[in-house]
Write an enzyme that holds these catalytic residues in place. Structure first.
Site, PDB file in Angstrom:
ATOM      1  N   PHE A   1       0.837  -1.201   0.000  1.00 33.37           N
ATOM      2  CA  PHE A   1       0.000   0.000   0.000  1.00 33.37           C
ATOM      3  C   PHE A   1       0.870   1.247   0.000  1.00 33.37           C
ATOM      4  O   PHE A   1       2.007   1.235   0.465  1.00 33.37           O
ATOM      5  CB  PHE A   1      -0.893   0.026   1.248  1.00 33.37           C
ATOM      6  CG  PHE A   1      -1.943  -1.054   1.307  1.00 33.37           C
ATOM      7  CD1 PHE A   1      -2.730  -1.191   2.449  1.00 33.37           C
ATOM      8  CD2 PHE A   1      -2.163  -1.934   0.255  1.00 33.37           C
ATOM      9  CE1 PHE A   1      -3.708  -2.181   2.541  1.00 33.37           C
ATOM     10  CE2 PHE A   1      -3.135  -2.931   0.329  1.00 33.37           C
ATOM     11  CZ  PHE A   1      -3.914  -3.044   1.484  1.00 33.37           C
ATOM     12  N   CYS A   2       0.279   2.334  -0.456  1.00 39.18           N
ATOM     13  CA  CYS A   2       0.900   3.654  -0.431  1.00 39.18           C
ATOM     14  C   CYS A   2       1.460   3.915   0.969  1.00 39.18           C
ATOM     15  O   CYS A   2       0.820   3.593   1.960  1.00 39.18           O
ATOM     16  CB  CYS A   2      -0.164   4.680  -0.783  1.00 39.18           C
ATOM     17  SG  CYS A   2       0.101   6.339  -0.150  1.00 39.18           S
ATOM     18  N   PRO A   3       2.636   4.516   1.139  1.00 35.75           N
ATOM     19  CA  PRO A   3       3.541   5.009   0.096  1.00 35.75           C
ATOM     20  C   PRO A   3       4.621   4.019  -0.327  1.00 35.75           C
ATOM     21  O   PRO A   3       5.558   4.408  -1.001  1.00 35.75           O
ATOM     22  CB  PRO A   3       4.181   6.212   0.771  1.00 35.75           C
ATOM     23  CG  PRO A   3       4.298   5.805   2.209  1.00 35.75           C
ATOM     24  CD  PRO A   3       3.113   4.917   2.491  1.00 35.75           C
ATOM     25  N   LEU A   4       4.493   2.761   0.068  1.00 41.71           N
ATOM     26  CA  LEU A   4       5.565   1.798  -0.185  1.00 41.71           C
ATOM     27  C   LEU A   4       5.970   1.630  -1.650  1.00 41.71           C
ATOM     28  O   LEU A   4       7.161   1.536  -1.938  1.00 41.71           O
ATOM     29  CB  LEU A   4       5.213   0.438   0.427  1.00 41.71           C
ATOM     30  CG  LEU A   4       5.477   0.340   1.927  1.00 41.71           C
ATOM     31  CD1 LEU A   4       5.010  -0.996   2.470  1.00 41.71           C
ATOM     32  CD2 LEU A   4       6.949   0.532   2.246  1.00 41.71           C
TER      33      LEU A   4
ATOM     34  N   ASP B   1      -1.483  -0.714  -5.943  1.00 40.98           N
ATOM     35  CA  ASP B   1      -2.084   0.297  -5.068  1.00 40.98           C
ATOM     36  C   ASP B   1      -2.842   1.291  -5.954  1.00 40.98           C
ATOM     37  O   ASP B   1      -2.313   1.762  -6.961  1.00 40.98           O
ATOM     38  CB  ASP B   1      -0.978   1.027  -4.288  1.00 40.98           C
ATOM     39  CG  ASP B   1      -1.512   2.222  -3.532  1.00 40.98           C
ATOM     40  OD1 ASP B   1      -1.224   3.360  -3.930  1.00 40.98           O
ATOM     41  OD2 ASP B   1      -2.253   2.010  -2.563  1.00 40.98           O
TER      42      ASP B   1
END
Lengths: 90, 134
Positions: free
Chosen positions: A27-30, A54
């Protein structure tokens, strides 16, 4: 714990080296973080091809490239809500 | 882009998690980020006895759903996010006022933090930054 992303290097179009990163499931920000970290490891002119699902990723990757000056060579849907972006390090 | 300064106040795991995600995203964009842990968020900076993943405080439903996503590997936990912030160049401060309120000494805090600061110093250092209260 978030799983480590899978990376591999391959020859891309025009002879530039491309490192592939699979950031699906993150998921964001990964996904953007993984893109940044992968680009740090390649020489200028080489590219990272990152796969992510995502929902914010397609827009995030455009914003990130604009902000950091890296080249978004391509961005296309890959099915199942995933997108693949090819980013060349400036 | 302006630098980002985050003031952490609340001990709720999901709030700290959220603030750290903001920090990571800002750092990935190349913004400078400063974080100050104050009040009930300060224990997250302790060497030992930090609020843990399993015993996390906060609204139960929120924490449970967040833990589920952490366990499935979609997001990182607070420990990992703190490490990411550090690795990406974020600067983490403890607030001296809160150290006094909670009776936490410098020795009890992690070694890799910036020097503890009072609010005066912190606010002066981030006077040009975008400041968020978490």
């Amino acid at each position: 714990m978030a799983e480590p992303t899978r990376e591999k290097t391959q020859a891309g179009e025009g002879g530039i080296r491309v490192v592939a990163v699979d950031a699906r499931g993150l998921f964001c920000p990964l996904p953007i973080v993984k893109l940044k970290l992968a680009l740090e490891k390649v020489p200028s002119g080489d590219a990272v091809e990152i796969l992510a699902d995502d929902p914010g990723f397609p827009e995030d990757v455009v914003s990130w490239c604009e902000e950091t000056g890296n080249d978004l060579l391509s961005l296309r849907p890959e099915g199942n809500g995933a997108f693949v972006a090819c980013v060349r390090k400036r | 882009m302006r630098n980002l300064a985050l003031i952490f106040h609340d001990e709720a795991y999901d709030r700290v998690h959220h603030g750290l995600n903001l920090a990571v995203a800002a750092l990935a964009l190349g913004r400078g980020v400063r974080l100050i842990f104050t009040y009930w968020a300060l224990p997250y900076l302790k060497r030992e006895g930090r609020p843990s993943l399993k015993g996390a405080r906060g609204d139960e439903q929120r924490v449970t759903s967040l833990l589920d996503k952490i366990e499935k590997g979609h997001v990182e936990d607070v420990e990992e996010l703190l490490e990411r912030v550090r690795a990406l160049g974020g600067r983490i401060y403890a607030c001296t006022n809160s150290m006094g309120i909670l009776n936490i000494s410098r020795d009890e805090l992690r070694a890799e933090l910036e020097r503890p600061v009072g609010l005066t110093t912190f606010l002066r250092e981030c006077s040009e930054d975008q400041i968020l209260f978490i």
